[in-house]
Scaffold this active site. Structure first.
Site, mmCIF file in Angstrom:
data_model
loop_
_atom_site.group_PDB
_atom_site.id
_atom_site.type_symbol
_atom_site.label_atom_id
_atom_site.label_comp_id
_atom_site.label_asym_id
_atom_site.label_seq_id
_atom_site.Cartn_x
_atom_site.Cartn_y
_atom_site.Cartn_z
ATOM 1 N N LYS A 26 5.932 4.035 8.619
ATOM 2 C CA LYS A 26 7.368 4.233 8.803
ATOM 3 C C LYS A 26 7.672 4.716 10.217
ATOM 4 O O LYS A 26 8.539 4.164 10.899
ATOM 5 C CB LYS A 26 7.874 5.229 7.760
ATOM 6 C CG LYS A 26 9.358 5.165 7.510
ATOM 7 C CD LYS A 26 9.757 6.148 6.409
ATOM 8 C CE LYS A 26 9.390 5.630 5.033
ATOM 9 N NZ LYS A 26 9.450 6.683 4.002
ATOM 10 N N ARG A 96 11.224 12.559 5.735
ATOM 11 C CA ARG A 96 10.684 11.387 5.038
ATOM 12 C C ARG A 96 9.178 11.288 5.168
ATOM 13 O O ARG A 96 8.621 11.489 6.236
ATOM 14 C CB ARG A 96 11.295 10.103 5.622
ATOM 15 C CG ARG A 96 12.767 10.193 5.928
ATOM 16 C CD ARG A 96 13.291 8.962 6.640
ATOM 17 N NE ARG A 96 13.163 7.750 5.847
ATOM 18 C CZ ARG A 96 13.428 6.533 6.321
ATOM 19 N NH1 ARG A 96 13.801 6.363 7.577
ATOM 20 N NH2 ARG A 96 13.295 5.482 5.540
ATOM 21 N N GLY A 105 7.716 4.707 -2.984
ATOM 22 C CA GLY A 105 8.192 5.658 -3.980
ATOM 23 C C GLY A 105 7.171 6.681 -4.444
ATOM 24 O O GLY A 105 7.456 7.467 -5.340
ATOM 25 N N MET A 107 5.642 9.086 -2.614
ATOM 26 C CA MET A 107 5.748 10.414 -2.018
ATOM 27 C C MET A 107 7.215 10.764 -1.888
ATOM 28 O O MET A 107 8.078 9.968 -2.183
ATOM 29 C CB MET A 107 5.040 10.438 -0.685
ATOM 30 C CG MET A 107 3.539 10.400 -0.849
ATOM 31 S SD MET A 107 2.716 10.487 0.709
ATOM 32 C CE MET A 107 3.266 9.008 1.484
ATOM 33 N N ARG A 363 9.065 -2.785 7.605
ATOM 34 C CA ARG A 363 7.614 -2.887 7.454
ATOM 35 C C ARG A 363 7.316 -4.300 7.008
ATOM 36 O O ARG A 363 8.173 -4.997 6.463
ATOM 37 C CB ARG A 363 7.104 -1.879 6.432
ATOM 38 C CG ARG A 363 7.623 -2.173 5.043
ATOM 39 C CD ARG A 363 7.209 -1.153 4.024
ATOM 40 N NE ARG A 363 8.046 -1.361 2.850
ATOM 41 C CZ ARG A 363 8.414 -0.416 1.985
ATOM 42 N NH1 ARG A 363 8.019 0.817 2.186
ATOM 43 N NH2 ARG A 363 9.145 -0.686 0.955
ATOM 44 N N HIS A 481 11.973 -0.848 -8.022
ATOM 45 C CA HIS A 481 10.593 -0.346 -8.017
ATOM 46 C C HIS A 481 9.652 -1.306 -8.735
ATOM 47 O O HIS A 481 8.595 -1.681 -8.228
ATOM 48 C CB HIS A 481 10.555 1.033 -8.665
ATOM 49 C CG HIS A 481 9.167 1.583 -8.785
ATOM 50 N ND1 HIS A 481 8.433 1.469 -9.940
ATOM 51 C CD2 HIS A 481 8.379 2.193 -7.883
ATOM 52 C CE1 HIS A 481 7.251 2.014 -9.750
ATOM 53 N NE2 HIS A 481 7.190 2.465 -8.510
ATOM 54 N N SER A 810 -33.029 -15.762 -2.523
ATOM 55 C CA SER A 810 -31.696 -15.554 -3.074
ATOM 56 C C SER A 810 -31.631 -14.099 -3.509
ATOM 57 O O SER A 810 -32.436 -13.652 -4.326
ATOM 58 C CB SER A 810 -31.448 -16.484 -4.258
ATOM 59 O OG SER A 810 -30.159 -16.230 -4.770
ATOM 60 N N CYS A 877 -26.745 -14.416 -4.992
ATOM 61 C CA CYS A 877 -26.117 -14.737 -6.259
ATOM 62 C C CYS A 877 -25.826 -13.390 -6.919
ATOM 63 O O CYS A 877 -26.127 -12.363 -6.370
ATOM 64 C CB CYS A 877 -26.994 -15.638 -7.106
ATOM 65 S SG CYS A 877 -28.624 -14.996 -7.433
ATOM 66 N N TYR A 897 -25.529 -18.530 2.623
ATOM 67 C CA TYR A 897 -24.435 -18.825 1.703
ATOM 68 C C TYR A 897 -24.261 -17.696 0.693
ATOM 69 O O TYR A 897 -25.155 -16.867 0.518
ATOM 70 C CB TYR A 897 -24.692 -20.144 0.950
ATOM 71 C CG TYR A 897 -25.868 -20.094 0.009
ATOM 72 C CD1 TYR A 897 -25.718 -19.592 -1.285
ATOM 73 C CD2 TYR A 897 -27.136 -20.514 0.415
ATOM 74 C CE1 TYR A 897 -26.794 -19.517 -2.149
ATOM 75 C CE2 TYR A 897 -28.218 -20.438 -0.440
ATOM 76 C CZ TYR A 897 -28.050 -19.937 -1.721
ATOM 77 O OH TYR A 897 -29.104 -19.839 -2.572
HETATM 78 P P1 ADP Z 1 10.540 5.652 0.632
HETATM 79 O O1 ADP Z 1 9.343 5.675 1.495
HETATM 80 O O2 ADP Z 1 10.269 6.101 -0.762
HETATM 81 O O3 ADP Z 1 11.290 4.371 0.748
HETATM 82 P P2 ADP Z 1 12.390 6.798 2.489
HETATM 83 O O4 ADP Z 1 11.881 7.825 3.408
HETATM 84 O O5 ADP Z 1 12.492 5.436 3.042
HETATM 85 O O6 ADP Z 1 11.514 6.805 1.171
HETATM 86 O O7 ADP Z 1 13.795 7.331 2.009
HETATM 87 C C1 ADP Z 1 14.407 7.133 0.784
HETATM 88 C C2 ADP Z 1 15.800 6.570 0.973
HETATM 89 O O8 ADP Z 1 16.614 7.408 1.763
HETATM 90 C C3 ADP Z 1 15.798 5.218 1.639
HETATM 91 O O9 ADP Z 1 16.714 4.391 0.990
HETATM 92 C C4 ADP Z 1 16.240 5.497 3.037
HETATM 93 O O10 ADP Z 1 16.893 4.412 3.592
HETATM 94 C C5 ADP Z 1 17.173 6.683 2.845
HETATM 95 N N1 ADP Z 1 17.164 7.509 4.045
HETATM 96 C C6 ADP Z 1 16.113 8.115 4.583
HETATM 97 N N2 ADP Z 1 16.434 8.744 5.728
HETATM 98 C C7 ADP Z 1 17.751 8.528 5.920
HETATM 99 C C8 ADP Z 1 18.659 8.899 6.941
HETATM 100 N N3 ADP Z 1 18.279 9.608 8.007
HETATM 101 N N4 ADP Z 1 19.936 8.503 6.823
HETATM 102 C C9 ADP Z 1 20.323 7.785 5.738
HETATM 103 N N5 ADP Z 1 19.520 7.399 4.761
HETATM 104 C C10 ADP Z 1 18.228 7.751 4.843
HETATM 105 MG MG MG Z 2 11.905 3.500 2.319
#
Ligand code: ADP
Ligand code: MG
Ligand code: MG
Length: 923
Positions: A26, A96, A105, A107, A363, A481, A810, A877, A897
């Site tokens: 991220k 984040r 989702g 962490m 990503r 999810h 083999s 094998c 192989y």
């Molecule tokens: P995950 O890795 O579980 O996707 P994120 O860190 O991306 O968690 O955050 C969860 C949600 O919060 C995402 O939808 C993200 O876009 C939103 N979010 C995170 N940081 C900000 C921010 N600075 N402003 C607005 N929305 C945010």
């Molecule tokens: Mg995210």
């Protein structure tokens, strides 16, 4: 001092995309987007190294870290023109998580950090939107109490007693009391009052005050994200995905932008191409006046991003293309910039605050196997990637998924579609209904195919989703999810199937927009689909590629007819250098393997003709041989058996015409072929007119304490040379007879379980004699290769001597693993499981090739063998031959192989090609 904080924002950044190991995916990509000049709210990334330091420090932030953070925050303040913890113009941030490889989702993230009695008045004045301010505040309290004050403190409340659930219940009660239907009915006053109630409740339940200090909130948020790396669901996800525990997560502190400020604000998620089919169309979902994970959580069915994203469920809803055409255009431009930069399909998160677009994440997107194939071939045509990159783009697991079954469309037509949902994960699945993850795991453990049916899934369900053969959810969109996770695994999945109504007795229905808390999974219920009532254990069929549900069993077939698949495999072979053979013992499997591209057979187990279909007669003869008590009787029995071995060999040699076929002499202990129970022994005795007592004594006499290390393999052929002789005669005759019929048999014979050269010389002498006899009998000369298996450590160590006799090796990595670890393959399961759980060994060595020691023996075997015989052919094998993660090791160490089961052949070809490309790139 180590630099722990990297800043980004204002079209510049200290990090970049290739710094994922340090900044997490991220953080690295947020930096990259800044460098590309895209609109990203400014922020800072605390490195994964800091996470490691935090854990090494006994869960203490390294000294000086917060000073570095505050310096970074000052930079954010400058760019954003706001001040953190300021009474007039306060800056809010999110905290984040973000590991090297994405763990959707798994962490925790906390939004709206920085709201306190000091900053709220400033926010009110600045936005003139008290409802928004108090909504953000009560969300902060909820998330902070849950993530920072409860989870990260290691508090594990009973099911349904977590703080988030309790606060949610308060919210529901408040709404009920006031006759409100939805969260949006709550006024600013309501929310303000609720926030106060929330704070009291937090104090009451957790015993500590929600911190009314922005600085304390910041530090709490950072620590909680680090802690969430070792949260339960994160740990179990890593185990499934094979992500090392010591990588750690980075923390991103980023200026908040708000998608929940009214009808000109929104939040959304998109893929730059369709992640299910691979089609080159912008694909996404969005929600007006929403924040954070509202879209992903599957709480409400989100709106389509554009026309291309419309489907049966959402076609009546407004798209962003329609409602915000200017902003949509800007987003489309960003899509192109990102694809050009990353040369790949991306998964993006964006938020629109009062008409202004912000990018919050990008990503490389997860995709199905079919989509990976389609995209890679398209991108080759578009000039985005070259041929070698096409080959690298499809993982062995994705290719495997392409080989997996789908519903047979002709059979599908005979059944009536019960309900339709969104096609979120590919392929087909047939199984019985499981309504909870627990149940799905139970079914899987019992070997029962099952479909996990849920209102929606959340990160707690990951193990159950893994255990299920298919997933069906009532709610959620293509980016929910369930959809993300299922696609990542290539698992059949249908989401947003409105016709599904699950009846679970619940005390309250959550309208929590963050979607972290869900239904109580302990309660069992029923599911109504399209008006029909079903229970756990009832059967469903899913077509995940179309989103169709059936309540009858639909037939399944394979998906390899795809012409793109054929084109792709041609590219694969262009780069591949290591050979790929198959393990097959009958004409049908051999043909299947050839169709999948096998270049020969690496392992034909002669004893397989005594198992399964059509084995009754030869097995009968084999038993006669085993039970014979004189040499003469045994020879007579063997003479009767020989034609069966010859015909069996001929059938497969014919299919393999012109391609090498390695036969392995009989390997298993002979007692495996005689009945072990008294009842069966009496039957056999009666059928043969033998005395039961005598027969019983004879079989008892064959009993061994350690049969895997007893009379088997080459030892059989030395104790009973006539057994080997019969096999040589059968194989040689088969070869000559086929030559006379105009075929080109490429005979190879290998001796199993060798420990030294003397054993081989003994068997070779027999072979030489039989060969002369056969040549004389038919009046034709022929060639064959004489080789051995290397599957006992000793053999690898004296490979130089063995190679004087053997023309090829083999490596039987199953036995070699068994003998190297001293783990009995058949008994050691429970031990290995504990060993892996306790981290005493990293993985089950029978599944994951042990490079360290078994690999070392393979290396030594090849080196020493080739020291004697430079042109020595070496193959593998055994199960590891089809293991794509071992392919690179085998390739690098000069394996000629690998040989694997027919269905693994395409995967092995791909793994071999990728190994060659990687090596070329390293140079
Ligand atoms: P995950 O890795 O579980 O996707 P994120 O860190 O991306 O968690 O955050 C969860 C949600 O919060 C995402 O939808 C993200 O876009 C939103 N979010 C995170 N940081 C900000 C921010 N600075 N402003 C607005 N929305 C945010
Ligand atoms: Mg995210
Ligand atoms: Mg073996």
């Amino acid at each position: 001092m180590t630099k722990f904080v990297y800043t980004f924002g204002g079209k510049t950044a200290e990090g970049k995309a290739d710094m994922k190991n340090l900044l997490g995916g991220k953080g690295a990509n947020l930096a990259e987007m800044c460098l590309l000049g895209l609109p990203v709210p400014a922020g800072l990334t605390i490195t994964t190294e800091c996470c490691t330091a935090y854990y090494e420090n006994g869960c203490q932030l390294p000294a000086g870290l917060m000073d570095e953070v505050w310096k970074g925050v000052a930079n954010v303040e400058k760019i954003m023109g706001m001040k953190y913890d300021d009474a007039e113009n306060p800056l809010l941030v999110s905290c984040r998580s973000g590991a090297r490889s994405s763990m959707p989702g798994m962490m925790d993230t906390v939004l709206n950090i920085g709201l306190s009695s000091k900053t709220i008045p400033g926010m009110l004045k600045k936005t003139n939107n008290p409802r928004f301010v108090y909504d953000s505040y009560r969300r902060l309290i909820m998330m902070y109490a849950d993530v920072v004050m409860e989870k990260s403190e290691g508090i594990e409340p009973a099911d349904g007693k977590g703080i988030r659930k309790q606060l949610d219940d308060m919210l529901d009660a408040y709404k009920e009391e006031h006759g409100y239907k939805s969260d949006t009915d709550l006024t600013a006053d309501d929310l303000q009052k609720l926030a106060e109630d929330f704070k009291r409740k937090v104090k009451e339940v957790l015993g500590t005050e929600f911190p009314d200090d922005a600085k304390a909130q910041m530090e709490g948020g950072i620590k909680a994200v680090f802690k969430s790396w070792n949260g339960k669901k994160a740990v179990s996800y890593r185990k499934i995905e094979g992500i090392p525990d010591d990588w750690g997560t980075a923390v991103n502190v980023q200026a908040m932008v708000f998608g929940n400020m009214g009808d000109t604000s929104a939040t959304g998620v998109a893929f730059t191409r369709n992640p299910a089919t691979g089609d080159n169309q912008f694909y996404g979902e969005w929600l007006i006046n929403a924040q954070g994970e509202d879209v992903v959580a599957g709480i409400r069915t989100p709106n389509p991003l554009n026309d291309d994203t419309k489907n049966e469920q959402n076609k009546h809803m407004h798209s962003m293309q329609e409602l915000m055409p200017e902003t949509y255009k800007e987003l489309c431009e960003i899509r192109t910039i990102l694809e050009k930069n990353y040369h790949d399909m991306l998964d993006i998160e964006f938020t629109i605050q009062d008409g202004k677009l912000y990018m919050l994440q990008c990503r490389v997107g997860k995709r199905t196997g079919v989509a990976a194939l389609t995209m890679a071939m398209d991108m080759l045509k578009e000039g985005l990637i070259d041929e070698s990159e096409v080959v690298m783009r499809i993982s062995p697991a994705q290719l495997d998924e392409l080989l997996h079954p789908i519903l047979d469309s002709s059979d599908e037509k005979k059944h009536e579609v019960l309900a339709k949902g969104l096609p979120a994960g590919p392929g087909g699945a047939v199984g019985v209904i499981a309504l909870t993850s627990e149940k799905a795991k139970e079914y899987q453990a019992a070997g029962i195919k099952n479909i996990l049916v849920r209102e929606e899934t959340n990160p707690e369900d990951v193990e159950g989703m893994r255990a299920a053969d298919g997933i069906l959810t009532a709610r959620g969109g293509m980016t929910s999810h369930a959809a993300l996770v299922a696609r990542g695994w290539g698992k059949c999945c249908i989401v947003g199937c409105d016709a599904v109504k699950i009846e679970m007795e619940r005390t309250s229905v959550s309208t929590n927009e963050y979607g972290k808390k869900k239904v109580n999974v302990e309660e069992i219920g029923t599911v109504t689909i399209g008006g029909k009532v079903f229970h756990e254990g009832d059967l469903l069929s899913l077509n995940g590629s179309k989103g169709w549900v059936y309540d009858e069993e639909v037939k399944m077939i394979n998906a390899t007819e795809n012409p793109l698949f054929q084109q792709f495999m041609k590219l694969v072979d262009k780069f591949r250098k290591m050979g790929v053979r198959t393990n097959a013992d009958n004409p049908e499997d051999a043909q299947k393997a050839i169709d999948f591209g096998a270049e020969g057979i690496g392992l034909f187990r002669i004893e397989h003709m005594f198992y399964g279909e059509n084995s009754e007669v030869p097995l009968e003869k084999l038993r006669n041989m085993i039970l014979a008590d004189t040499l003469e009787a045994r020879k007579a029995a063997l003479a009767e058996l020989e034609p069966y071995v010859r015909e069996s060999a001929k059938g497969t040699l014919k299919v393999m015409d012109g391609k090498p076929l390695t036969f392995r002499l009989m390997d298993p202990p002979l007692h495996e072929f005689v009945p072990q129970t008294e009842e069966k022994q009496r039957e056999v005795a009666k059928a043969r007119g033998l005395d039961f007592e005598k027969l019983h004594a004879r079989i008892e006499g064959m009993h061994e304490v350690n049969p895997m290390m007893g009379l088997r393999g080459v030892r059989l052929g030395i104790i009973y040379p006539e057994i080997t002789e019969m096999q040589f005669r059968a194989l040689f005759s088969a070869t000559v007879e086929l030559m006379k019929e105009g075929f080109h048999p490429q005979l190879e014979i290998m001796v199993p379980l060798t420990i030294n050269a003397a054993e081989l010389k003994h068997q070779k002498a027999l072979a030489n004699r039989v060969k002369e006899e056969v040549e004389a009998k038919y009046g034709t000369k022929f060639n064959y290769k004489f080789g051995t298996m290397i599957e006992i450590p000793r053999a690898a160590l004296v490979a130089n001597q063995i190679a004087e006799v053997a023309e090829f090796f083999s490596f039987g990595t199953n036995d070699l693993t068994q003998m190297t670890f001293g783990f009995s393959r058949d008994d050691v399961n429970a031990i290995v499981k504990t060993y892996v759980d306790e981290k005493i060994i990293p993985a089950d060595p029978f599944n994951n090739f042990d490079r360290e020691c078994v690999g070392e023996l393979v290396k030594i075997g090849i080196e020493r063998g080739r020291a004697t015989r430079p042109e020595l052919k070496c193959g593998v094998c055994g199960e590891h031959g089809g293991d794509p993660t071992a392919a690179e090791f085998f390739y690098k160490n000069g394996m000629t192989y690998v040989s694997c089961s027919p269905f693994r052949v395409p995967v092995a070809r791909l793994a071999a090609a990728q190994a060659a490309i990687k090596e070329a790139r390293e140079k």
